[in-house]
Design a protein around this motif. Sequence first.
Motif, PDB file in Angstrom:
ATOM      1  N   ARG A 296       3.520  49.736  21.038  1.00 33.04           N
ATOM      2  CA  ARG A 296       4.360  50.927  20.937  1.00 33.04           C
ATOM      3  C   ARG A 296       4.398  51.504  19.522  1.00 33.04           C
ATOM      4  O   ARG A 296       4.918  52.591  19.316  1.00 33.04           O
ATOM      5  N   LEU A 297       3.884  50.747  18.571  1.00 30.02           N
ATOM      6  CA  LEU A 297       3.919  51.193  17.175  1.00 30.02           C
ATOM      7  C   LEU A 297       2.618  51.879  16.782  1.00 30.02           C
ATOM      8  O   LEU A 297       1.579  51.662  17.394  1.00 30.02           O
TER       9      LEU A 297
ATOM     10  N   TRP B 198       3.256  50.591  10.671  1.00 33.84           N
ATOM     11  CA  TRP B 198       4.171  49.720  11.392  1.00 33.84           C
ATOM     12  C   TRP B 198       3.405  48.810  12.351  1.00 33.84           C
ATOM     13  O   TRP B 198       3.710  47.621  12.471  1.00 33.84           O
ATOM     14  N   ARG B 199       2.410  49.368  13.010  1.00 37.90           N
ATOM     15  CA  ARG B 199       1.567  48.562  13.909  1.00 37.90           C
ATOM     16  C   ARG B 199       0.802  47.509  13.111  1.00 37.90           C
ATOM     17  O   ARG B 199       0.756  46.339  13.483  1.00 37.90           O
TER      18      ARG B 199
ATOM     19  N   GLU C 126       2.366  41.793  23.331  1.00 37.54           N
ATOM     20  CA  GLU C 126       2.044  43.002  22.578  1.00 37.54           C
ATOM     21  C   GLU C 126       3.004  44.144  22.865  1.00 37.54           C
ATOM     22  O   GLU C 126       2.675  45.305  22.645  1.00 37.54           O
ATOM     23  N   LEU C 127       4.172  43.814  23.344  1.00 35.69           N
ATOM     24  CA  LEU C 127       5.144  44.852  23.670  1.00 35.69           C
ATOM     25  C   LEU C 127       5.464  45.710  22.449  1.00 35.69           C
ATOM     26  O   LEU C 127       5.413  46.935  22.515  1.00 35.69           O
ATOM     27  N   LEU C 128       5.754  45.075  21.323  1.00 38.39           N
ATOM     28  CA  LEU C 128       6.096  45.826  20.121  1.00 38.39           C
ATOM     29  C   LEU C 128       4.871  46.493  19.484  1.00 38.39           C
ATOM     30  O   LEU C 128       4.887  47.713  19.274  1.00 38.39           O
TER      31      LEU C 128
ATOM     32  N   ALA D 138       3.142  44.721  12.097  1.00 36.77           N
ATOM     33  CA  ALA D 138       3.479  43.824  13.215  1.00 36.77           C
ATOM     34  C   ALA D 138       2.312  42.889  13.529  1.00 36.77           C
ATOM     35  O   ALA D 138       2.510  41.690  13.762  1.00 36.77           O
TER      36      ALA D 138
END
Length: 166
Positions: A87-88, A92-93, A82-84, A96
Amino acid sequence: MPNTSRLASGHAALSALARGGLWLSVLLLIAIALLVAGQVVMRNVFSIGLHWADELARWFGIALVYLTIPYLLNQGTHIAVELLPSRLRGRWRTAALALSELAVAIFAGLSLVAFFKFLERAARFKTPALELPNLIFYMPAIIGIALLGLIAITRLFSLLRGTEPS
């Protein structure tokens, strides 16, 4: 896009199936422990080998894993990077997370196609000790992967409707 009530009732049904798979997995874990302990006792105390116990324990172990995976995805407790997404924010979240759910659904679909191709040839063969047809032996994996794919699709639809799954 399916309507919200059908999506909710479908998700509830899949959740119940996933929970049932989890409880069946708990019973299979207990059965594995009993099989292994029973085999040790029979071999060491009575000098009797249970040639079928290893294969049955292996089958239960495979079933345990594949029947638990849909529950973990449904609860959002599966292993995830869940790194990306962490952070979104906003769309955008959501994008992803939706891409992740789509990838799981595609993986499940490809796995089911692979099982179909494999079992076209291997379904008629039987396991050595239990003499189970391969179709029966692999059925827990097929059911688990199919349920995994369906849960991923309902989670994807939830995301597209603006509700982040748990």
